[in-house]
Motif scaffolding. Structure first.
Motif, short mmCIF file in Angstrom:
data_model
loop_
_atom_site.label_atom_id
_atom_site.label_comp_id
_atom_site.label_asym_id
_atom_site.label_seq_id
_atom_site.Cartn_x
_atom_site.Cartn_y
_atom_site.Cartn_z
N LYS A 89 49.81 -27.11 -27.09
CA LYS A 89 48.40 -26.56 -27.53
C LYS A 89 47.65 -26.03 -26.16
O LYS A 89 46.90 -25.16 -26.35
N GLU A 90 47.46 -27.10 -25.50
CA GLU A 90 46.46 -26.80 -24.29
C GLU A 90 47.11 -25.45 -23.41
O GLU A 90 46.43 -24.64 -23.00
N GLU A 91 48.46 -25.39 -23.39
CA GLU A 91 49.04 -24.16 -22.53
C GLU A 91 48.69 -23.19 -23.19
O GLU A 91 48.50 -22.08 -22.72
N VAL A 92 48.88 -22.88 -24.60
CA VAL A 92 48.70 -21.92 -25.20
C VAL A 92 47.10 -21.44 -25.35
O VAL A 92 46.94 -20.21 -25.19
N ALA A 93 46.34 -22.54 -25.40
CA ALA A 93 45.12 -22.29 -25.37
C ALA A 93 44.71 -21.53 -23.84
O ALA A 93 43.87 -20.66 -23.46
N ALA A 94 45.14 -22.28 -22.63
CA ALA A 94 45.11 -21.69 -21.49
C ALA A 94 45.44 -20.21 -21.27
O ALA A 94 44.98 -19.52 -20.56
N VAL A 95 46.65 -20.01 -22.00
CA VAL A 95 47.02 -18.75 -21.85
C VAL A 95 46.26 -17.54 -22.34
O VAL A 95 45.86 -16.47 -21.91
N LYS A 96 45.60 -18.08 -23.46
CA LYS A 96 44.75 -16.99 -24.18
C LYS A 96 43.63 -16.82 -23.49
O LYS A 96 43.02 -15.76 -23.45
N ILE A 97 42.89 -17.94 -22.67
CA ILE A 97 41.83 -17.88 -21.88
C ILE A 97 42.19 -16.90 -20.66
O ILE A 97 41.40 -16.28 -20.48
N GLN A 98 43.21 -17.17 -19.95
CA GLN A 98 43.62 -16.41 -18.98
C GLN A 98 43.88 -15.02 -19.23
O GLN A 98 43.25 -14.06 -18.56
N ALA A 99 44.35 -14.64 -20.56
CA ALA A 99 44.71 -13.28 -20.75
C ALA A 99 43.35 -12.55 -21.02
O ALA A 99 43.06 -11.40 -20.74
N ALA A 100 42.21 -13.41 -21.54
CA ALA A 100 41.00 -12.78 -22.08
C ALA A 100 40.29 -12.32 -20.67
O ALA A 100 39.70 -11.48 -20.60
N PHE A 101 40.30 -13.41 -19.81
CA PHE A 101 39.49 -13.17 -18.52
C PHE A 101 40.16 -11.94 -17.59
O PHE A 101 39.59 -11.22 -17.08
N ARG A 102 41.68 -11.88 -17.67
CA ARG A 102 42.25 -10.95 -17.12
C ARG A 102 41.80 -9.51 -17.68
O ARG A 102 41.77 -8.44 -17.03
N GLY A 103 41.76 -9.47 -19.10
CA GLY A 103 41.34 -8.14 -19.93
C GLY A 103 40.02 -7.77 -19.42
O GLY A 103 39.60 -6.70 -19.23
N HIS A 104 38.96 -8.85 -19.30
CA HIS A 104 37.64 -8.78 -18.86
C HIS A 104 37.49 -8.21 -17.46
O HIS A 104 36.84 -7.19 -17.38
N ILE A 105 38.44 -8.59 -16.59
CA ILE A 105 38.29 -8.11 -15.26
C ILE A 105 38.88 -6.64 -15.17
O ILE A 105 38.35 -5.68 -14.52
N ALA A 106 39.90 -6.41 -15.99
CA ALA A 106 40.41 -5.12 -15.94
C ALA A 106 39.52 -4.14 -16.63
O ALA A 106 39.43 -2.84 -15.91
N ARG A 107 38.76 -4.64 -17.84
CA ARG A 107 37.66 -3.69 -18.22
C ARG A 107 36.63 -3.34 -17.18
O ARG A 107 35.80 -2.29 -17.13
N GLU A 108 36.39 -4.32 -16.49
CA GLU A 108 35.13 -4.07 -15.31
C GLU A 108 35.29 -3.21 -14.65
O GLU A 108 34.55 -2.27 -14.04
N GLU A 109 36.77 -3.26 -13.86
CA GLU A 109 37.15 -2.40 -13.02
C GLU A 109 37.18 -1.03 -13.46
O GLU A 109 36.86 -0.11 -12.77
N ALA A 110 37.68 -0.83 -14.80
CA ALA A 110 37.84 0.44 -15.21
C ALA A 110 36.41 1.04 -15.19
O ALA A 110 36.15 2.29 -15.10
N LYS A 111 35.40 0.27 -15.78
CA LYS A 111 34.12 0.73 -15.68
C LYS A 111 33.63 1.21 -14.48
O LYS A 111 33.07 2.11 -14.32
N LYS A 112 33.92 0.51 -13.41
CA LYS A 112 33.45 0.85 -12.11
C LYS A 112 34.15 1.99 -11.63
O LYS A 112 33.31 2.95 -11.00
N MET A 113 35.24 2.21 -11.82
CA MET A 113 36.05 3.53 -11.41
C MET A 113 35.56 4.58 -12.22
O MET A 113 35.35 5.77 -11.62
N LYS A 114 35.31 4.40 -13.50
CA LYS A 114 34.60 5.58 -14.10
C LYS A 114 33.18 5.88 -13.64
O LYS A 114 32.79 7.00 -13.37
N THR A 115 32.38 4.97 -13.46
CA THR A 115 31.10 5.28 -13.11
C THR A 115 31.19 5.87 -11.57
O THR A 115 30.18 6.74 -11.26
N ASN A 116 32.03 5.30 -10.68
CA ASN A 116 32.27 6.11 -9.43
C ASN A 116 32.92 7.45 -9.58
O ASN A 116 32.27 8.23 -8.63
#
Length: 151
Positions: free
Chosen positions: A113-140
């Protein structure tokens, strides 16, 4: 004349798949640079844990697989009709082993259960980082277009 196919089926030793699955999980979790060295360290730590706790994950995994396929590994033995002290002691020790397995089962479930939760958290964080990078690229790119239009 050679035959291009064969009906040979290789058997994987019981518990080996579980060991490799555990190694794969740890490799994906840790993302090491040197995978063979990481695997060696991982198996060394498993050996140390097995020596300290007398719990073999390969044996336990093979019992789980056996239970899944034919349910022989976890069948309870019939109580003896005659009461021999030696047989009673073996039954008592068997019950102690069963309780330790159930304790390990619950801790394994918690770990999963902890592993599944960790994977979900990591995936959400990586998605957040990817969206932030996409916003930066778009604004640039918008800023660059505005600069080119103003020139």
């Amino acid at each position: 004349m050679s035959i291009p196919f064969s009906n040979t089926h290789y058997r994987i030793p019981q518990g080996f798949g579980n060991l490799l699955e555990g190694l794969t999980r740890e490799i994906l979790r840790e993302q090491p640079d040197n995978i063979p060295a990481f695997a060696a360290a991982y198996f060394e730590s498993l050996l140390e844990k097995r020596e300290k706790t007398n719990f073999d994950p390969a044996e336990w995994g093979s019992k789980v697989e056996d239970r899944f396929y034919n349910n022989h590994a976890f069948e309870e033995q019939e109580p003896p009709e005659k009461s021999d002290p030696k047989q009673e002691e073996s039954q008592i020790s068997g019950k102690e082993e069963e309780t330790s397995v159930t304790i390990l089962d619950s801790s394994e479930e918690d770990k999963e259960k902890e592993e599944v939760a960790a994977v979900k958290i990591q995936a959400a964080f990586r998605g957040h980082i990817a969206r932030e990078e996409a916003k930066k690229m778009k604004t640039n790119s918008l800023q660059n277009e505005e600069k080119e239009e103003n020139k």
